[in-house]
Structures are given as C-alpha cells and as structure tokens.
Design a protein around this motif. Structure first.
Motif, PDB file in Angstrom:
ATOM      1  N   ILE A 299       0.841  -1.205   0.000  1.00 54.14           N
ATOM      2  CA  ILE A 299       0.000   0.000   0.000  1.00 54.14           C
ATOM      3  C   ILE A 299       0.874   1.252   0.000  1.00 54.14           C
ATOM      4  O   ILE A 299       0.591   2.217  -0.710  1.00 54.14           O
ATOM      5  CB  ILE A 299      -0.974  -0.022   1.205  1.00 54.14           C
ATOM      6  CG1 ILE A 299      -2.035  -1.120   0.968  1.00 54.14           C
ATOM      7  CG2 ILE A 299      -1.624   1.333   1.418  1.00 54.14           C
ATOM      8  CD1 ILE A 299      -3.029  -1.303   2.102  1.00 54.14           C
TER       9      ILE A 299
ATOM     10  N   ARG B 244       2.511  -2.206 -12.197  1.00 56.77           N
ATOM     11  CA  ARG B 244       3.361  -3.394 -11.967  1.00 56.77           C
ATOM     12  C   ARG B 244       4.817  -2.968 -11.723  1.00 56.77           C
ATOM     13  O   ARG B 244       5.491  -3.506 -10.839  1.00 56.77           O
ATOM     14  CB  ARG B 244       3.259  -4.359 -13.146  1.00 56.77           C
ATOM     15  CG  ARG B 244       1.911  -5.083 -13.170  1.00 56.77           C
ATOM     16  CD  ARG B 244       1.778  -6.108 -14.271  1.00 56.77           C
ATOM     17  NE  ARG B 244       0.445  -6.692 -14.256  1.00 56.77           N
ATOM     18  CZ  ARG B 244       0.084  -7.760 -13.546  1.00 56.77           C
ATOM     19  NH1 ARG B 244       0.982  -8.408 -12.834  1.00 56.77           N
ATOM     20  NH2 ARG B 244      -1.160  -8.211 -13.566  1.00 56.77           N
ATOM     21  N   GLN B 245       5.270  -1.974 -12.499  1.00 54.69           N
ATOM     22  CA  GLN B 245       6.642  -1.482 -12.280  1.00 54.69           C
ATOM     23  C   GLN B 245       6.771  -0.850 -10.895  1.00 54.69           C
ATOM     24  O   GLN B 245       7.766  -1.023 -10.204  1.00 54.69           O
ATOM     25  CB  GLN B 245       7.016  -0.459 -13.351  1.00 54.69           C
ATOM     26  CG  GLN B 245       7.461  -1.111 -14.643  1.00 54.69           C
ATOM     27  CD  GLN B 245       7.406  -0.165 -15.846  1.00 54.69           C
ATOM     28  OE1 GLN B 245       7.068   1.019 -15.720  1.00 54.69           O
ATOM     29  NE2 GLN B 245       7.718  -0.699 -17.011  1.00 54.69           N
TER      30      GLN B 245
ATOM     31  N   LEU C 291       5.407  -1.728  -8.319  1.00 55.99           N
ATOM     32  CA  LEU C 291       5.446  -2.768  -7.279  1.00 55.99           C
ATOM     33  C   LEU C 291       6.662  -3.670  -7.416  1.00 55.99           C
ATOM     34  O   LEU C 291       6.752  -4.704  -6.750  1.00 55.99           O
ATOM     35  CB  LEU C 291       4.175  -3.638  -7.364  1.00 55.99           C
ATOM     36  CG  LEU C 291       2.835  -2.937  -7.170  1.00 55.99           C
ATOM     37  CD1 LEU C 291       1.698  -3.947  -7.312  1.00 55.99           C
ATOM     38  CD2 LEU C 291       2.766  -2.263  -5.804  1.00 55.99           C
ATOM     39  N   SER C 292       7.600  -3.284  -8.271  1.00 58.24           N
ATOM     40  CA  SER C 292       8.695  -4.210  -8.562  1.00 58.24           C
ATOM     41  C   SER C 292       9.556  -4.497  -7.337  1.00 58.24           C
ATOM     42  O   SER C 292      10.243  -5.512  -7.290  1.00 58.24           O
ATOM     43  CB  SER C 292       9.549  -3.690  -9.720  1.00 58.24           C
ATOM     44  OG  SER C 292      10.085  -2.440  -9.352  1.00 58.24           O
TER      45      SER C 292
ATOM     46  N   LEU D 226       7.389  -8.032  -2.886  1.00 64.84           N
ATOM     47  CA  LEU D 226       7.028  -9.409  -3.204  1.00 64.84           C
ATOM     48  C   LEU D 226       5.764  -9.828  -2.457  1.00 64.84           C
ATOM     49  O   LEU D 226       5.541  -9.410  -1.318  1.00 64.84           O
ATOM     50  CB  LEU D 226       8.164 -10.359  -2.813  1.00 64.84           C
ATOM     51  CG  LEU D 226       9.444 -10.228  -3.639  1.00 64.84           C
ATOM     52  CD1 LEU D 226      10.556 -11.070  -3.024  1.00 64.84           C
ATOM     53  CD2 LEU D 226       9.206 -10.632  -5.093  1.00 64.84           C
ATOM     54  N   CYS D 227       4.955 -10.636  -3.138  1.00 57.84           N
ATOM     55  CA  CYS D 227       3.778 -11.232  -2.520  1.00 57.84           C
ATOM     56  C   CYS D 227       3.790 -12.703  -2.894  1.00 57.84           C
ATOM     57  O   CYS D 227       4.132 -13.051  -4.022  1.00 57.84           O
ATOM     58  CB  CYS D 227       2.506 -10.569  -3.039  1.00 57.84           C
ATOM     59  SG  CYS D 227       0.996 -11.433  -2.540  1.00 57.84           S
TER      60      CYS D 227
ATOM     61  N   GLY E 127      -0.565 -13.556  -6.361  1.00 59.17           N
ATOM     62  CA  GLY E 127      -0.206 -13.477  -7.776  1.00 59.17           C
ATOM     63  C   GLY E 127      -0.288 -12.047  -8.308  1.00 59.17           C
ATOM     64  O   GLY E 127      -0.234 -11.834  -9.518  1.00 59.17           O
ATOM     65  N   TYR E 128      -0.458 -11.085  -7.415  1.00 56.46           N
ATOM     66  CA  TYR E 128      -0.426  -9.636  -7.685  1.00 56.46           C
ATOM     67  C   TYR E 128      -1.646  -9.103  -8.437  1.00 56.46           C
ATOM     68  O   TYR E 128      -1.872  -7.895  -8.451  1.00 56.46           O
ATOM     69  CB  TYR E 128       0.828  -9.217  -8.482  1.00 56.46           C
ATOM     70  CG  TYR E 128       2.132  -9.688  -7.877  1.00 56.46           C
ATOM     71  CD1 TYR E 128       2.728  -8.983  -6.831  1.00 56.46           C
ATOM     72  CD2 TYR E 128       2.767 -10.829  -8.328  1.00 56.46           C
ATOM     73  CE1 TYR E 128       3.928  -9.399  -6.272  1.00 56.46           C
ATOM     74  CE2 TYR E 128       3.960 -11.266  -7.777  1.00 56.46           C
ATOM     75  CZ  TYR E 128       4.541 -10.554  -6.751  1.00 56.46           C
ATOM     76  OH  TYR E 128       5.729 -10.975  -6.206  1.00 56.46           O
ATOM     77  N   SER E 129      -2.444  -9.949  -9.124  1.00 57.35           N
ATOM     78  CA  SER E 129      -3.426  -9.340 -10.028  1.00 57.35           C
ATOM     79  C   SER E 129      -4.471  -8.516  -9.281  1.00 57.35           C
ATOM     80  O   SER E 129      -4.839  -7.444  -9.739  1.00 57.35           O
ATOM     81  CB  SER E 129      -4.058 -10.376 -10.954  1.00 57.35           C
ATOM     82  OG  SER E 129      -4.310 -11.539 -10.251  1.00 57.35           O
TER      83      SER E 129
ATOM     84  N   GLU F 222      -4.866 -17.197  -8.737  1.00 56.55           N
ATOM     85  CA  GLU F 222      -3.840 -16.253  -9.179  1.00 56.55           C
ATOM     86  C   GLU F 222      -2.541 -16.459  -8.403  1.00 56.55           C
ATOM     87  O   GLU F 222      -1.448 -16.391  -8.969  1.00 56.55           O
ATOM     88  CB  GLU F 222      -4.373 -14.820  -9.028  1.00 56.55           C
ATOM     89  CG  GLU F 222      -5.448 -14.520 -10.076  1.00 56.55           C
ATOM     90  CD  GLU F 222      -6.441 -13.434  -9.673  1.00 56.55           C
ATOM     91  OE1 GLU F 222      -6.295 -12.864  -8.579  1.00 56.55           O
ATOM     92  OE2 GLU F 222      -7.373 -13.175 -10.462  1.00 56.55           O
TER      93      GLU F 222
ATOM     94  N   GLU G 285       5.704  -7.733 -12.280  1.00 51.50           N
ATOM     95  CA  GLU G 285       5.914  -7.579 -13.722  1.00 51.50           C
ATOM     96  C   GLU G 285       6.107  -8.912 -14.437  1.00 51.50           C
ATOM     97  O   GLU G 285       6.043  -8.975 -15.660  1.00 51.50           O
ATOM     98  CB  GLU G 285       7.163  -6.717 -13.970  1.00 51.50           C
ATOM     99  CG  GLU G 285       6.933  -5.257 -13.699  1.00 51.50           C
ATOM    100  CD  GLU G 285       8.223  -4.475 -13.912  1.00 51.50           C
ATOM    101  OE1 GLU G 285       8.396  -3.931 -15.013  1.00 51.50           O
ATOM    102  OE2 GLU G 285       9.049  -4.440 -12.975  1.00 51.50           O
TER     103      GLU G 285
END
Lengths: 163, 758
Positions: free
Chosen positions: A110, A129-130, A132-133, A136-137, A141-143, B656, B692
């Motif tokens: 967050i 996405r960048q 959050l690079s 890690l989760c 699966g980040y979506s 996911e 990514e």
C-alpha cells in the motif's frame, strides 16, 4: 557503541528515541514506537514488506538506519487512515478487491502504491506493476493488488482525469 | 442446493481485511510481553557428524544471557507428525548424538535482547566427528552408502506400494508403450512472514505458545510430548499468519526451545527467524526422481501405468511419508486405466528436510504424468485434449480400493479451456518461438487418513447464539491467509440465516475451541470445518424450532426456515419472528442454559484418500527467446471445478497465487546447493516472480455440486498449484522442439535443448 538521541516525526507525531547507530528504522518503528504495522519479511531490502514513506519517498525501512531518519517525516501504514472507519482509498480498494490474503506484504504494498499515485495519479497497468517491482507477494499473484491500485487511482483522480 | 446467493457464492471481502490494511493485524513477532527474553539457536555447521562435545561455558558467561540449553538438558523425546507409526518419528528438538544437515539445531539460548542472544549462540563451541555425507537419492541408495539413521537401512525410511490389475499383461498387449524419466527440484514456500514463536509460562508448569503455525493442534500435542508434560498443560494460540503453504504444519525446534526455556526461566521467550534462516535451513518441496511407463491402445485408450518415485526427503521424515503416499495416489488420478503399479520410496539425504508444500506430491507426480500424456499424444497423433477426453474420469468413476469420484467436472474443464484459450486454432499455426501447452490436475479435499492418530474428530465447531441476534463460532480452523475466517462464517451465516456481520469468531486457540482440528493442509478446511459448522448449526436450529411451534400453535407438518435474521414458517413466511427473539424465548424455556451446540466432521467410509476431489485444466502460452533461451509466459487459461465456490473472490485469489507459485517452480525458483549448503539465502538470489513477471490469466469456473461438501463445495487451494509446470513445459516444446524432463526450465537448459549451447 553509545546511543544517540534522534527525533522522528511519524504520522505527524514527534518522537524522541535513543538508538544505537546501527539500528534500522524498521526496528525502531516496531520495537521502540510499537508501530508493528511495518513488517520485516527479509531484512535484506529485497521483499518490500517494510516499505515506509520518508519525506514522501518510499524507502525500505530495513535498509534505512534510524539515525538517517532524524528529523524526517515518516508515514507508516498506521498513518494512512483518517480514523478506524475512514480508510484511505488505497486501503479500501485493497479490501474490496481481494488484494489481501495473508496480509504480510500488504502494508508495504500500500505504501509503494501511495508513492506511485502521489507521483503518477493515473498509472497504466504496466506502470502499476513497475511501481510494485520492489514488493514481493506469495499469496495473490499480484493481479488483485494491481486491480485495487487501479481502482483507487480512478477514485482519487480529480474529476475529468482517469476513468 | 437450497442456499442464500447473497452469502454462498458471493465475493465477500475478507473480514480481517481492514485490520490487515491498517497495520492493526497482529502477527507473532508483533507481540511482546513484560519480561520477555529473546532466543537464538546454534545450528550444525556440518552436513553429517557425530557430536562429541558441546561447550556452552563461554555463552553462559555473557552478561544478559538467562539460559543456555543443549540436547542433553532436554527430555530427548523424538517427534514427528506421523504419530500413528512411532518409528517414523525421527527428529529431536535439539540434537543429542548426531547432526544430519547444515542447520540441524544443537543448542538454544535466551537473553535480555536479541543481539546478546545471537552473540551467545555464536559463542557455543561444538566438537564434531565429521561423517561422510550424501546429497542425492542415487548416492543415498547406493550399495555401502553411509547411513543417516541406523533404523533405516539403505537410507529408505518408508516404501509405499500400490498394485492392481494385470500390469505386465496389459503393457504387453498395448499398441504403444513408452517409458520416461523425470526430475523435479526443491523450492521454498517463501511465505512472506518468517516463523516466529513466543512461549509464556503459566502457573502449575503450564505454558502458552503464540506461534505462526497452520496446525495449532499438532503443535500442542507434539510440544507436550517432547516437553514430557500433559497435553492439557500446553495452550497454543495462533496469531495472524503471514502465509504457510505447507511450511508451517509441524512442531518446530524453536517452539520447543521457547517453551522449554520459558518454563526454566519463568519468563516469556521469543524466537523469530530471519529470511536467511528460512531459505538456508527451512522446509522445502521434495525433489523427486520419477520413472513412468504407460501403455495405450492405438486409438488412445490408456491401459496401464507403472510409476516409480524416489523422494529426496533430506535429513528427517517431516511430512515425507504423506508425500510418498500421495504421489502414488496422484499417479492414478485424472484418467481411468485398468492396471497400476506404484512404488514410492522416501530417502534420507544430508540436506534440510523436505516436507509438505502446496500440492503435497501432486505437482511433482503431475509434471511427470501430464508431460507424458503430451508426449504420448504427439506419438499417437491425437490432440492432447482429445487424448485426455478419451481417458478422463467422470462423476461416479471408481479408483480401485481408493475412492469413488462423487463429483467431477474434468471433461467440462477440458472443453472450456480448449474454447477460452483458442486451442484448436493456435495449436495449428506453428510459429517459431511461440507455443501453447496443457497440464491438468486433480486434488483432494482433505485426507481421510489419520496419520496423526488423533482420538478426536478431524474437525469440530462450537456455535452459541444470543438473544441479541448474534452468534459466536469457536473453531480451531486456521486462517493462514487463504480465508477460512471469512468462508466459515459465510457457511454459518447461510445455515443459520443470519448476517455474516452478526458472527463473532474465536479461532485457533487450543484452550478455547473444541477438539480438534487437524489444521490447514491437504485442502481440508472448507470441506471438513464447513461440515462441522453445519452440524452444529443444525443442532442450534433444532433448539429454536420448538419456539415457533409453541408460539404460533403450528401443526407439526410444518417446516421452519431461517432467513434474513428471521425464523419463519416455510409455507407461510408471514408467520415469523426475529432470530434474536426466537433465541430469547428458547433461552427462557431452557431456564438459563445457553444455546450452545457442537458439531463434528470425520470422513468415514470415504475410501482411502479423500471425501472429494477437485479437477481442472490449464493452458499456458509462451514466447521463447531463441538467442537467450528465456521463456516468457504470455498467457494462462484455466478451467476449474471446485464444486460450489463459497467465496468466488477467494477462489480467484487462490488461482492467481497458485499461478505465481507454479511459474516460479517451473522457470526461476531453485536452491543452489553445494555440499549440503544452501548458497542462495536471500530473495535477491532466490527468484520468485514479481508483479511484472505475471502473465494475464483467464479463468472459467466449472460448477459442479459436491454431495459431501458444505453447500456443494470442495477444494480450491492446492490443486491449482499443479498444472502450470507441465503446461509451460509443453508450450516450450511447441515453441522450440525442446522437451524439458527436468525442472526448472532455465535459459541454459533451453539453449542446450535447441543446440545453441554445448
């Protein structure tokens, strides 16, 4: 080694703490200030769970010495909501969109997202996405995290901007 | 199928979400207690050695150190999750005579602060007599190999055999027979929260342990047995858990050390592991060497299968015996065939123990099985989806002596995934460097086996209802992030007909919740605990129904319904009263005795494996860079039968997350080992996929109704972790002509496979 007194401004509150020069901001937040929302997932600067904002920039608090934060403005996850029922749009979106599972990466996610939206209020999916690079989760699966950040951005965008 | 769609099947956001986004959620390391001491471990520096002497004198002299213990100080009682077979319990909390892997726990200290504890642990001197060490199943099972455990000749701790049908006859009769060898590797659970435990001493030699676990009941029992105190002297309280994936389902040496030293010092003791501890010494997925031989008719009917697996278990059994059993079970799932032979051997090596990890033997078995199906399809000249449709299990099919499949959406999953992935068109157009591949799965919804040898039911729930219209659910069921704290409340809300917000949850405290719950593993929680909750709720409803009959002077032929916080006459819904009022009257009638009921679930007469099975199919699309060998997954398509999804959003979350884990397993995650030492002990060097790296994902739910499941539900947590590796491997073959028989599929292997690298 002798302790030194530092002054931290965390979520608008001023704290004076005596710390050894080698102690990290993450440790001092968690152990001295009892702000345990900041998580330590690796203590090596790789996972992003300890992300906080320092002077508006996202930093890994496990790689930041507490002494470096002297007289700096720090925002932790505890400082984001206005009240217990008045969540920040990012927090609300994370709950509503199922972006939280075990929740251990969540505070860092967050705050990284907040940093992103503060600098880019209408990010593309790729930009999210960048952004959050460094976080890690292992559960989502980040979506749903990416979805939630997009939804929060849309909600926060001034009228006429975003979707 | 009578259920409330506002609750069952709804995407209700998790109820602990607010606590987790505001930082209020408490994980074990967030807690501290007055007078708390900090613990540290001294671990073996050698992979295999006899301990000649442990010298703790320097450690004890350090100012601030409050206790130092070695194996010699402890009751020296071995433990392991397989209590049913005491001989399989091969681990000591602190080593006594021998160490068997780099990281084996030898001694523990506690001190007034963490730094002092670490310093003291480092000051402990161990004199070793080094022994020859072995690092692979091949070395371990070779003639004359050094033994890790004297009780296990040949370093094989357990052999599991399954055999039915005329294997030799059918293989001889088959038009097409092939035999292949596969190798899969170890990966880390990589839950984001490193393990942490705090033991707090209580009066009377009792102890409370706050711990990051997915099996509080197992920890309670094994902590009591290793401390040599009554089970009821140990209370285990689970805090929020930052992921588990199978890695937190055993008692751990630091839990023992915390409790042991808390009892000795009279002060709370905390242990928190570091990420490098987790990666260097932590549990991991079993590496396996797999041989599979299959025979088909020329039109694609699978006749027989000979399946042989050697599991690299590392230094101790851990959950290896279960993985050895389940590999055999998963080896004959998905397809019908007449003869099957399985031989699984669990082998000791001088490496950190492997154990349960999401899929529990199935990702490994399926990589072999599904890759082989794809290879056979090509040779037989049959489309891989068609080959699977020819052999696919259906509802009502029987696995001899093992299970009856009570619901199965496998064929529908195959058809759906064919459609959404554009399979037929894409497989025809052959573009170099681009490919599409498939992998399928089935998984258990909890096990019927009782290796823990519990004397209690497998799942239990206690429900109490109050005149203010609220309810309380007490359950030992364990939310480690997957969401049962929400899903189980949905089930209770749907059964009692009250709002989910009306339910207070007391969970995962072994002293306050009914016995027992075997924990979060084997995808058992929704089905087993859901059934226990429904059982309890039905008993509550039976206590409430007479109130309506009495107050409304009802004919006994009427049925009573519970909906929208009201209790009503089904045939005449206007005749009703609020749920709370009904409880009030029932309470009056019971002269003060609370309305509390307990419900239980133990699968009985459900075969040898599981009461219910999930099914599904996944297609992966890849692009392979022919110059670098880098595989990029560009899309995934999944069709999945988990019965009735109680919470759709939670199921999607499982899918996911499973793809992320499957992607890492297939392409990027691996331990780099040298002489038993793990070299990559940070997330910089142990590479799991970041945001990514994730491909877009399309998902179709194939809904079936599972008669044994609560509201028709079955598992959704682990099966999805299975298909990604074979699907990607098949896609890489389509793209490059290189068929990977070993994981992970690294750029180096791809380049070698396509002849670009010697």
């Amino acid at each position: 080694m002798a302790k030194e007194i530092i002054e931290l401004i965390v979520n608008g509150d001023r704290y004076e703490v005596a710390v050894e020069p080698w102690r990290t901001l993450a440790e001092v937040l968690r152990e001295d200030l009892n702000l345990t929302g900041t998580k330590i997932g690796c203590n090596q600067g790789d996972c992003g769970a300890c992300t906080v904002l320092m002077e508006g920039r996202s930093v890994s608090s496990c790689l930041t010495l507490a002494a470096e934060a002297h007289q700096r403005e720090i925002v932790t996850i505890e400082g984001l909501a206005q009240g217990p029922e008045d969540l920040h749009p990012l927090q609300e979106a994370f709950v509503e969109h199922g972006a939280v599972q075990c929740g251990y990466c969540t505070p860092g996610m967050i705050l990284s997202a907040k940093h992103l939206l503060d600098h880019n209020p209408t990010p593309s999916e790729q930009e999210i996405r960048q952004g959050l690079s460094g976080n890690l989760c292992r559960c989502t699966g980040y979506s749903k995290i990416v979805e939630a950040i997009g939804a929060a951005a849309a909600k926060m965008a001034p009228a006429g901007e975003g979707e | 199928m009578n259920h409330n769609p506002k609750i069952i099947g709804a995407s209700i956001p998790r109820l602990d979400g607010k606590d987790k986004v505001t930082g209020r959620a408490l994980y074990t390391d967030d807690l501290k207690f007055p007078g708390m001491l900090y613990g540290a471990l001294h671990r073996s520096r050698l992979p295999h050695a006899r301990i000649k002497k442990v010298d703790t004198s320097a450690a004890k002299k350090i100012k601030g150190v409050k206790d130092v213990v070695t194996g010699a100080d402890t009751p020296q009682i071995k433990y392991g999750n397989w209590r049913l077979v005491p001989g399989s319990q091969d681990e000591l909390p602190l080593a006594v005579d021998k160490v068997r892997f780099i990281g084996d726990e030898i001694a523990a200290v506690c001190a007034v602060d963490r730094e002092t504890a670490i310093k003291a642990a480092e000051a402990i001197e161990v004199e070793y007599e080094e022994l020859p060490a072995i690092y692979s199943v091949e070395e371990a099972t070779a003639e004359g190999a050094p033994l890790l455990h004297d009780e296990s000749p040949g370093n094989v701790s357990l052999t599991r055999e399954i055999s039915y049908g005329d294997l030799e006859g059918l293989l001889a009769q088959a038009d097409y027979v092939r035999e292949d060898f596969f190798k899969v590797h170890a990966v880390s659970h990589a839950y984001l929260e490193p393990c942490s435990s705090i033991a707090v001493p209580e009066e009377g030699g009792r102890v409370t342990l706050y711990t990051s676990t997915q099996t509080p009941y197992i920890v309670q029992c094994l902590l009591a047995s290793t401390l040599d105190i009554p089970e009821n002297h140990v209370r285990v309280v689970k805090t929020q858990v930052g992921g588990g994936f199978g890695g937190k389902m055993e008692m751990r040496p630091w839990e023992f050390a915390a409790a042991f030293m808390a009892l000795r010092t009279g002060r709370p003791v905390k242990f928190t592991l570091t990420r490098s501890d987790e990666l260097a010494f932590g549990r991991r997925r079993h590496p396996m060497s797999i041989r599979s031989k299959v025979g088909f008719t020329k039109d694609g009917k699978l006749l027989a299968k000979d399946f042989e697996v050697m599991l690299d278990g590392g230094a101790y059994n851990a959950m290896g015996p279960t993985a050895t059993f389940l590999c055999g079970t998963f080896g004959n799932m998905l397809y019908n065939f007449q003869a099957y032979r399985y031989r699984g051997r669990h082998v000791y090596t001088n490496k950190p123990p492997a154990s349960a990890m999401r899929g529990f033997g199935a990702p490994q078995a399926a990589f072999a099985q599904e890759s082989q199906m794809n290879m056979a399809a090509e040779e037989l000249g049959i489309d891989p989806i068609d080959l699977r449709l020819i052999n696919a299990m259906e509802t009502g099919d029987v696995i001899p002596d093992v299970a009856t499949i009570s619901s199965c959406g496998f064929k529908e999953s195959l058809e759906k995934v064919r459609q959404v992935s554009g399979w037929d068109a894409k497989r025809k157009e052959k573009k170099p460097g681009v490919g599409l591949g498939i992998g399928c799965f089935s998984f258990i919804s909890g096990g019927v086996f009782n290796w823990f040898n519990t004397k209690y039911n497998f799942a239990a729930a206690e429900v109490t209802v109050y005149p203010d219209g609220t309810a309380q659910l007490n359950t030992m069921a364990c939310d480690i992030g997957q969401g049962p704290d929400t899903v189980l409340r949905q089930i209770l809300a749907a059964e009692l007909g009250i709002g989910i917000e009306k339910i207070r949850l007391v969970s995962m405290d072994t002293a306050l919740t009914p016995k027992a719950d075997l924990g979060t593993w084997g995808s058992r929680v929704t089905l087993m605990n859901g059934n226990a909750i429904i059982d309890a709720a039905k008993k509550i409803k039976d206590m409430l129904k007479p109130v309506l009959f009495d107050h409304l002077d009802l004919n006994q032929i009427h049925e009573i319904a519970f909906e929208d916080d009201r209790v009503l006459v089904k045939a005449n819904p206007k005749k009703s009263m609020s749920f709370g009022e009904c409880v009030y009257h029932a309470l009056r009638g019971r002269r003060g005795e609370p309305l509390t009921a307990r419900g239980y679930y133990t699968p009985r007469d459900k075969g040898l494996v599981s009461p219910a099975f999930s099914f599904g199919a996944q297609v992966a699309e890849v692009a392979v860079d022919q110059d670098t060998g880098l595989v990029t997954v560009t899309n995934t398509y999944t069709a999945h039968d988990c019965g009735v999804a109680i919470n759709k959003m939670a199921v999607e979350g499982q899918l996911e997350g499973a793809i992320q884990m499957g992607l890492g397993y297939t392409l990027s995650e691996a331990f780099v080992m040298e002489q038993g030492r793990t070299l990559n002990t940070s997330f910089l060097d142990y590479k799991m996929p970041a945001a990514e790296d994730m491909p877009p994902s399309t998902y179709v739910e194939v809904e079936t109704y599972e008669p044994e499941g609560p509201f028709g539900a079955k598992e959704a947590g682990e099966g999805l972790a299975i298909p990604t590796a074979p699907a990607i491997a098949d896609a890489v073959y389509q793209a490059t002509g290189f068929r990977a028989l070993e994981l992970p599929i690294t750029p180096e292997k791809v380049l070698k496979g396509i002849g670009r690298l010697k």
